[in-house]
Scaffold this active site. Structure first.
Site, PDB file in Angstrom:
ATOM      1  CB  ALA A 165      -0.893  -0.020   1.237  1.00  0.00           C
ATOM      2  N   GLY A 215       0.737  -5.004   1.072  1.00  0.00           N
ATOM      3  CA  GLY A 215      -0.484  -5.095   0.278  1.00  0.00           C
ATOM      4  C   GLY A 215      -0.250  -5.708  -1.096  1.00  0.00           C
ATOM      5  CD  GLU A 272      -2.086  -7.654   3.210  1.00  0.00           C
ATOM      6  OE1 GLU A 272      -1.924  -6.462   2.868  1.00  0.00           O
ATOM      7  OE2 GLU A 272      -2.554  -7.985   4.310  1.00  0.00           O
ATOM      8  CD  GLU A 298       2.026  -5.539   5.761  1.00  0.00           C
ATOM      9  OE1 GLU A 298       2.879  -6.424   6.008  1.00  0.00           O
ATOM     10  OE2 GLU A 298       1.165  -5.646   4.884  1.00  0.00           O
TER      11      GLU A 298
HETATM   12  C1  HXC Z   1       5.034   4.469  -1.155  1.00  0.00           C
HETATM   13  C2  HXC Z   1       6.932   3.538  -2.020  1.00  0.00           C
HETATM   14  C3  HXC Z   1       6.596   2.277  -1.492  1.00  0.00           C
HETATM   15  C4  HXC Z   1       5.369   2.176  -0.764  1.00  0.00           C
HETATM   16  C5  HXC Z   1       8.466   2.084  -2.524  1.00  0.00           C
HETATM   17  N1  HXC Z   1       8.092   3.368  -2.654  1.00  0.00           N
HETATM   18  N2  HXC Z   1       7.571   1.404  -1.816  1.00  0.00           N
HETATM   19  N3  HXC Z   1       6.157   4.612  -1.858  1.00  0.00           N
HETATM   20  N4  HXC Z   1       4.635   3.300  -0.612  1.00  0.00           N
HETATM   21  N5  HXC Z   1       4.934   1.030  -0.245  1.00  0.00           N
HETATM   22  C6  HXC Z   1       8.810   4.425  -3.364  1.00  0.00           C
HETATM   23  C7  HXC Z   1      10.028   4.899  -2.588  1.00  0.00           C
HETATM   24  O1  HXC Z   1       9.639   5.827  -1.590  1.00  0.00           O
HETATM   25  C8  HXC Z   1      10.858   5.529  -3.687  1.00  0.00           C
HETATM   26  O2  HXC Z   1      10.317   6.804  -3.975  1.00  0.00           O
HETATM   27  C9  HXC Z   1      10.573   4.615  -4.875  1.00  0.00           C
HETATM   28  O3  HXC Z   1       9.335   3.937  -4.590  1.00  0.00           O
HETATM   29  C10 HXC Z   1      11.648   3.569  -5.078  1.00  0.00           C
HETATM   30  O4  HXC Z   1      11.818   2.872  -3.862  1.00  0.00           O
HETATM   31  P1  HXC Z   1      13.242   2.687  -3.140  1.00  0.00           P
HETATM   32  O5  HXC Z   1      12.977   2.427  -1.713  1.00  0.00           O
HETATM   33  O6  HXC Z   1      14.147   3.809  -3.477  1.00  0.00           O
HETATM   34  O7  HXC Z   1      13.755   1.354  -3.870  1.00  0.00           O
HETATM   35  P2  HXC Z   1      14.743   0.255  -3.304  1.00  0.00           P
HETATM   36  O8  HXC Z   1      15.877   0.886  -2.561  1.00  0.00           O
HETATM   37  O9  HXC Z   1      15.032  -0.638  -4.455  1.00  0.00           O
HETATM   38  O10 HXC Z   1      13.883  -0.562  -2.214  1.00  0.00           O
HETATM   39  C11 HXC Z   1      12.798  -1.312  -2.623  1.00  0.00           C
HETATM   40  C12 HXC Z   1      11.931  -1.719  -1.384  1.00  0.00           C
HETATM   41  C13 HXC Z   1      11.571  -0.452  -0.569  1.00  0.00           C
HETATM   42  C14 HXC Z   1      12.715  -2.712  -0.513  1.00  0.00           C
HETATM   43  C15 HXC Z   1      10.696  -2.426  -1.936  1.00  0.00           C
HETATM   44  O11 HXC Z   1      11.019   0.521  -1.459  1.00  0.00           O
HETATM   45  C16 HXC Z   1      10.578  -0.696   0.512  1.00  0.00           C
HETATM   46  O12 HXC Z   1      10.892  -1.211   1.577  1.00  0.00           O
HETATM   47  N6  HXC Z   1       9.305  -0.285   0.295  1.00  0.00           N
HETATM   48  C17 HXC Z   1       8.280  -0.373   1.291  1.00  0.00           C
HETATM   49  C18 HXC Z   1       7.786  -1.779   1.439  1.00  0.00           C
HETATM   50  C19 HXC Z   1       6.704  -1.874   2.515  1.00  0.00           C
HETATM   51  O13 HXC Z   1       6.938  -1.554   3.670  1.00  0.00           O
HETATM   52  N7  HXC Z   1       5.523  -2.301   2.110  1.00  0.00           N
HETATM   53  C20 HXC Z   1       4.372  -2.437   3.037  1.00  0.00           C
HETATM   54  C21 HXC Z   1       3.558  -1.180   3.014  1.00  0.00           C
HETATM   55  S1  HXC Z   1       2.243  -1.240   4.176  1.00  0.00           S
HETATM   56  P3  HXC Z   1      11.280   8.082  -4.154  1.00  0.00           P
HETATM   57  O14 HXC Z   1      10.308   9.201  -4.372  1.00  0.00           O
HETATM   58  O15 HXC Z   1      12.092   8.184  -2.936  1.00  0.00           O
HETATM   59  O16 HXC Z   1      12.105   7.740  -5.381  1.00  0.00           O
HETATM   60  C22 HXC Z   1       1.069  -2.173   3.435  1.00  0.00           C
HETATM   61  C23 HXC Z   1      -0.174  -2.411   4.229  1.00  0.00           C
HETATM   62  C24 HXC Z   1      -1.253  -2.975   3.379  1.00  0.00           C
HETATM   63  O17 HXC Z   1       1.217  -2.602   2.349  1.00  0.00           O
HETATM   64  C25 HXC Z   1      -2.525  -3.058   4.161  1.00  0.00           C
HETATM   65  C26 HXC Z   1      -3.745  -3.093   3.263  1.00  0.00           C
HETATM   66  C27 HXC Z   1      -4.191  -1.769   2.786  1.00  0.00           C
END
Ligand code: HXC
Length: 258
Positions: free
Chosen positions: A65, A109, A112, A132
């Site tokens: 998400a 997400g 999921e 998460e």
């Molecule tokens: C918003 C995101 C994002 C996310 C990545 N980006 N994941 N933006 N929400 N979930 C954005 C980054 O901010 C960055 O933007 C760009 O995408 C590239 O990501 P990087 O982090 O620079 O890439 P990398 O170093 O290759 O790392 C990849 C990654 C990391 C390991 C996947 O991005 C990451 O940890 N993302 C978050 C994963 C996460 O926590 N997901 C769960 C979310 S909560 P900029 O602008 O800086 O270039 C969830 C709850 C769901 O999903 C519940 C139901 C609704």
């Protein structure tokens, strides 16, 4: 309807939806989820389509998400606006088979969403995780439930508690995905599965999906009862007569979806 965050195309009877928000690794913001839901419903209604493939990019199926969009939301807002229910579960309403073709990250997400599809085919680059916990939250779109049912308690517990990712090999070994293929072949293999389904009798396909899904929803007794009702009901179709006659006559069946 014009879409900005997804791309759609059809290959034969297979409808393909590509999540296309590369600058954010396909983070699933409200707009993307709305567009995905619209496209899923449109393919489900389209009689020319028999199966749907949902895929992302080489780098990410979806990294979860959209954290930046979520971060300032308040409890009353997420509760009253039904944050999850409003957009996240459309894929569960779809009656045609939905295949998730996952390359790169399928996190939070994103994992999921893939698990809400009927099956997951993975590229060798795929990485699955429920990170998460690192954000001070837990999975919210069924991840704690579907991951546990797919891979078992211990592995699900480790992934949900620590945020550890699983690579494609481990995902296949753990029954999270049906198959792992080289990344370059992912979409073609997913479409092949869809095309194979498209050549079959649509009523039996819809009922097969309903029957397998019943295994996730209730008890064994209820599931077996559902299966029996659907199985017996298929004897009311012309396609059952055609399928069995074709076998007996050593020819290919010509299903007419009736
Ligand atoms: C918003 C995101 C994002 C996310 C990545 N980006 N994941 N933006 N929400 N979930 C954005 C980054 O901010 C960055 O933007 C760009 O995408 C590239 O990501 P990087 O982090 O620079 O890439 P990398 O170093 O290759 O790392 C990849 C990654 C990391 C390991 C996947 O991005 C990451 O940890 N993302 C978050 C994963 C996460 O926590 N997901 C769960 C979310 S909560 P900029 O602008 O800086 O270039 C969830 C709850 C769901 O999903 C519940 C139901 C609704």
């Amino acid at each position: 309807m014009a879409h900005e965050m997804i791309l759609t195309e059809t290959q034969g009877k297979v409808g393909i939806i590509r999540l296309n928000r590369p600058q954010a690794l396909n983070a699933l913001c409200d707009q993307l989820m709305t567009e995905l839901g619209d496209a899923l419903r449109a393919y489900d209604k389209d009689p020319a389509i028999a199966a749907i493939v949902v895929t992302g990019s080489e780098k990410a199926f979806a990294a979860g998400a959209d954290i930046k969009e979520m971060k300032d939301r308040t409890y009353p807002a997420v509760y009253l606006n039904d944050f999850i229910g409003e957009r996240w579960e459309t894929v569960l309403e779809i009656r045609k088979p939905v295949i998730a073709a996952v390359a790169g990250f399928a996190l939070g997400g994103g994992c999921e969403l893939a698990m809400m599809c009927d099956l997951i085919i993975a590229a060798d680059t795929a990485k699955f995780g429920q990170p998460e916990i690192n954000l001070g939250i837990i999975p919210g779109a069924g991840g704690s439930q579907r991951l546990t049912r797919a891979v078992g308690k211990s592995k699900a517990m480790e992934m949900v508690l620590t945020g550890r990712m699983m690579d494609a090999t481990e995902a296949e070994r753990s029954n999270l995905v049906c198959r792992v293929v080289p990344a370059a072949e992912l979409l073609a293999e997913a479409v092949k599965i869809g095309a194979k389904i498209g050549a079959l009798s649509a009523p039996s396909v819809a009922m097969a999906k309903e029957a397998v899904n019943a295994a996730f929803e209730g008890t064994l007794t209820e599931g077996v009862r559902t299966e029996r009702r659907l199985f017996l009901g298929l004897f009311a179709t012309e396609d059952q007569k055609e399928g069995m006659s074709a076998f007996a006559e050593k020819r290919k069946p010509a299903f007419r979806n009736c």
